[in-house]
Design a protein around this motif. Structure first.
Motif, mmCIF file in Angstrom:
data_model
loop_
_atom_site.group_PDB
_atom_site.id
_atom_site.type_symbol
_atom_site.label_atom_id
_atom_site.label_comp_id
_atom_site.label_asym_id
_atom_site.label_seq_id
_atom_site.Cartn_x
_atom_site.Cartn_y
_atom_site.Cartn_z
ATOM 1 N N SER A 46 0.830 -1.209 0.000
ATOM 2 C CA SER A 46 0.000 0.000 0.000
ATOM 3 C C SER A 46 0.861 1.254 0.000
ATOM 4 C CB SER A 46 -0.933 0.010 1.216
ATOM 5 O OG SER A 46 -1.816 -1.090 1.188
ATOM 6 N N ILE A 47 1.906 1.264 0.838
ATOM 7 C CA ILE A 47 2.804 2.426 0.879
ATOM 8 C C ILE A 47 3.507 2.609 -0.461
ATOM 9 C CG2 ILE A 47 4.993 3.240 1.858
ATOM 10 C CD1 ILE A 47 4.004 2.393 4.582
ATOM 11 N N LEU A 48 3.979 1.535 -1.063
ATOM 12 C CA LEU A 48 4.631 1.636 -2.369
ATOM 13 C C LEU A 48 3.669 2.189 -3.422
ATOM 14 C CD1 LEU A 48 6.614 -1.727 -2.408
ATOM 15 C CD2 LEU A 48 7.586 0.573 -2.290
ATOM 16 N N HIS A 49 2.432 1.718 -3.395
ATOM 17 C CA HIS A 49 1.426 2.190 -4.353
ATOM 18 C C HIS A 49 1.120 3.673 -4.144
ATOM 19 C CE1 HIS A 49 -2.142 2.229 -6.891
ATOM 20 N NE2 HIS A 49 -2.817 2.771 -5.886
ATOM 21 N N ILE A 50 0.974 4.086 -2.890
ATOM 22 C CA ILE A 50 0.649 5.483 -2.583
ATOM 23 C C ILE A 50 1.786 6.410 -3.010
ATOM 24 C CG2 ILE A 50 0.261 7.118 -0.682
ATOM 25 C CD1 ILE A 50 -1.132 4.714 0.770
ATOM 26 N N ARG A 56 2.238 14.322 -4.953
ATOM 27 C CA ARG A 56 2.627 15.105 -3.777
ATOM 28 C C ARG A 56 3.668 14.394 -2.922
ATOM 29 N NH1 ARG A 56 -3.016 15.801 -0.974
ATOM 30 N NH2 ARG A 56 -2.956 13.562 -1.495
ATOM 31 N N LEU A 57 3.773 13.090 -3.084
ATOM 32 C CA LEU A 57 4.705 12.314 -2.275
ATOM 33 C C LEU A 57 6.010 12.009 -3.009
ATOM 34 C CD1 LEU A 57 2.296 9.767 -0.563
ATOM 35 C CD2 LEU A 57 2.907 12.077 0.127
ATOM 36 N N MET A 61 11.828 12.215 1.403
ATOM 37 C CA MET A 61 11.367 11.473 2.577
ATOM 38 C C MET A 61 10.544 10.244 2.174
ATOM 39 S SD MET A 61 8.826 12.792 5.586
ATOM 40 C CE MET A 61 8.066 11.639 6.724
ATOM 41 N N TYR A 62 9.670 10.395 1.191
ATOM 42 C CA TYR A 62 8.780 9.302 0.798
ATOM 43 C C TYR A 62 9.484 8.302 -0.119
ATOM 44 C CZ TYR A 62 5.482 12.477 2.891
ATOM 45 O OH TYR A 62 4.840 13.307 3.792
ATOM 46 N N TYR A 63 10.495 8.768 -0.860
ATOM 47 C CA TYR A 63 11.302 7.815 -1.626
ATOM 48 C C TYR A 63 12.037 6.873 -0.680
ATOM 49 C CZ TYR A 63 10.575 10.635 -5.859
ATOM 50 O OH TYR A 63 10.018 11.300 -6.924
ATOM 51 N N PHE A 64 12.598 7.429 0.393
ATOM 52 C CA PHE A 64 13.276 6.586 1.374
ATOM 53 C C PHE A 64 12.287 5.658 2.079
ATOM 54 C CE2 PHE A 64 16.611 10.044 1.459
ATOM 55 C CZ PHE A 64 17.600 9.265 0.882
ATOM 56 N N PRO A 300 0.158 12.513 5.034
ATOM 57 C CA PRO A 300 -0.082 12.141 3.634
ATOM 58 C C PRO A 300 -0.229 10.635 3.428
ATOM 59 C CG PRO A 300 1.675 13.772 3.788
ATOM 60 C CD PRO A 300 1.386 13.323 5.182
ATOM 61 N N ILE A 301 0.558 9.837 4.169
ATOM 62 C CA ILE A 301 0.428 8.379 4.060
ATOM 63 C C ILE A 301 -0.910 7.930 4.631
ATOM 64 C CG2 ILE A 301 1.369 6.163 4.780
ATOM 65 C CD1 ILE A 301 3.093 7.537 2.735
ATOM 66 N N ARG A 302 -1.290 8.522 5.768
ATOM 67 C CA ARG A 302 -2.586 8.179 6.382
ATOM 68 C C ARG A 302 -3.730 8.503 5.425
ATOM 69 N NH1 ARG A 302 -1.824 10.734 10.659
ATOM 70 N NH2 ARG A 302 -3.018 12.649 10.312
ATOM 71 N N GLN A 303 -3.667 9.654 4.784
ATOM 72 C CA GLN A 303 -4.724 10.022 3.830
ATOM 73 C C GLN A 303 -4.737 9.074 2.637
ATOM 74 O OE1 GLN A 303 -3.700 14.136 3.063
ATOM 75 N NE2 GLN A 303 -5.178 14.894 4.574
ATOM 76 N N GLY A 304 -3.544 8.669 2.181
ATOM 77 C CA GLY A 304 -3.470 7.739 1.057
ATOM 78 C C GLY A 304 -4.062 6.377 1.408
#
Length: 319
Positions: A46-50, A56-57, A61-64, A300-304
């Motif tokens: 799910s995190i990879l998909h988001i 926006r991500l 930070m989100y790549y790591f 942003p992850i929570r919203q995704g």
């Protein structure tokens, strides 16, 4: 009969162990294991998909964070087949070559995850201490190089350790004490001088985990120094809050990792259940908890995640 050359060693069969003394409950024990793996795989996918689909991500930070999810899955997926083959009473056998590949993947990705956590600490350092230069320092090209370097460093250093196993005679028991292969468990069965593997293993652990943990510690010393210079209390709390998820991820990896190493090296006469318990925590807890922590602590992850679960409700609330 002693097995002393490469060809015979590479064709050897080893036998995996489930939960000693609870063999009749293996089918029931497999249920929580299955649930944990499903939660971990679902959360990390799910995190990879988001991160991939939300523009926006597309930030350092989100790549790591995506790298962390990949290493979590890389560390937890290799033992799945052998674990459930044992728990479902299909087969306890595993060939030497398959065992070595499994060890390579588990140890490589666990060391790589440590390097990714160091990269994430450096990311927080740049974001807090040099916010105006954040995007220019951590470019996508540099982030890709960091990811490749972390994987290459771990895999290259682990190869000599596993290559030596091919020349060890295993003339006694071929029964491993876990439901998958670990290097510490394998050398325990060798009837040969394993000092190189023991010493080299300690050197690799010191170089990788030691250097990474030291780098994380130094990064947070500079972060705390910068945070304490922020005038407002709200500003300090906001800055520290961006580090909370990362600190939890560091503890989730390092505490079981250190515990497993201590148990294998200094508590060899302890109950087999302790060894098995620590080994499963080491491989299963980080992939399960990391997505949950980042989903709770990172808006942003929570919203995704909410958008994936309730797409219509989230879309209407945004509008």
């Amino acid at each position: 009969m002693a097995i002393s050359n490469y060809s015979s060693t590479s064709s050897s069969t080893f036998y995996l162990t489930g939960i000693p003394g609870y063999e009749e409950f293996h089918h029931w024990i497999s249920i929580p294991f299955c649930l944990l793996y499903l939660v971990g795989i679902t959360g990390n996918c799910s995190i990879l998909h988001i991160v991939r689909t939300d523009p926006r991500l597309h930030e350092p930070m989100y790549y790591f964070l995506a790298m962390l999810s990949l290493t979590d899955m890389g560390m937890s997926l290799p033992p799945i087949v052998s674990l459930f083959r044992v728990l479902w009473s299909i087969s306890r056998e595993i060939q030497f070559n398959v065992c070595v590949v499994q060890m390579f993947l588990i140890h490589t990705f666990s060391f790589t995850e440590s390097s990714v956590l160091l990269a994430m600490a450096l990311d927080r350092y740049v974001a807090i201490c040099h916010p105006l230069r954040y995007a220019t320092i951590l470019t996508p090209k540099l982030i890709a190089k960091i990811g490749v370097a972390a994987l290459l460093r771990s895999s290259i250093l682990i190869i000599p350790l596993l290559a030596r196993l091919a020349f060890f005679p295993f003339c006694g028991s071929h029964v491993l004490s876990h439901s998958y292969c670990l290097h510490q468990d394998m050398i325990r069965l060798a009837c040969a001088d394993t000092r190189f593997n023991v010493i080299y293993g300690l050197v690799v652990i010191t170089m990788l985990w030691g250097m990474d943990s030291l780098g994380i510690l130094v990064s947070y010393v500079f972060i705390l120094y910068s945070v304490l210079r922020i005038a407002s209390r709200e500003g300090r709390l906001k800055a520290l809050n961006t580090c909370a998820s990362h600190i939890c991820a560091v503890l989730i990896l390092y505490v079981p990792m250190i515990g497993l190493s201590i148990v294998h090296r200094f508590a060899k006469n302890s109950s087999p259940l302790i060894h098995i318990f620590m080994a499963h925590i080491y491989l299963m807890i980080p992939p399960v908890l990391n997505p949950i922590i980042y989903s709770v602590k990172t808006k942003p992850i929570r919203q995704g995640i909410l958008h994936l679960i309730f797409p219509h409700k989230v879309s209407s609330s945004v509008m």
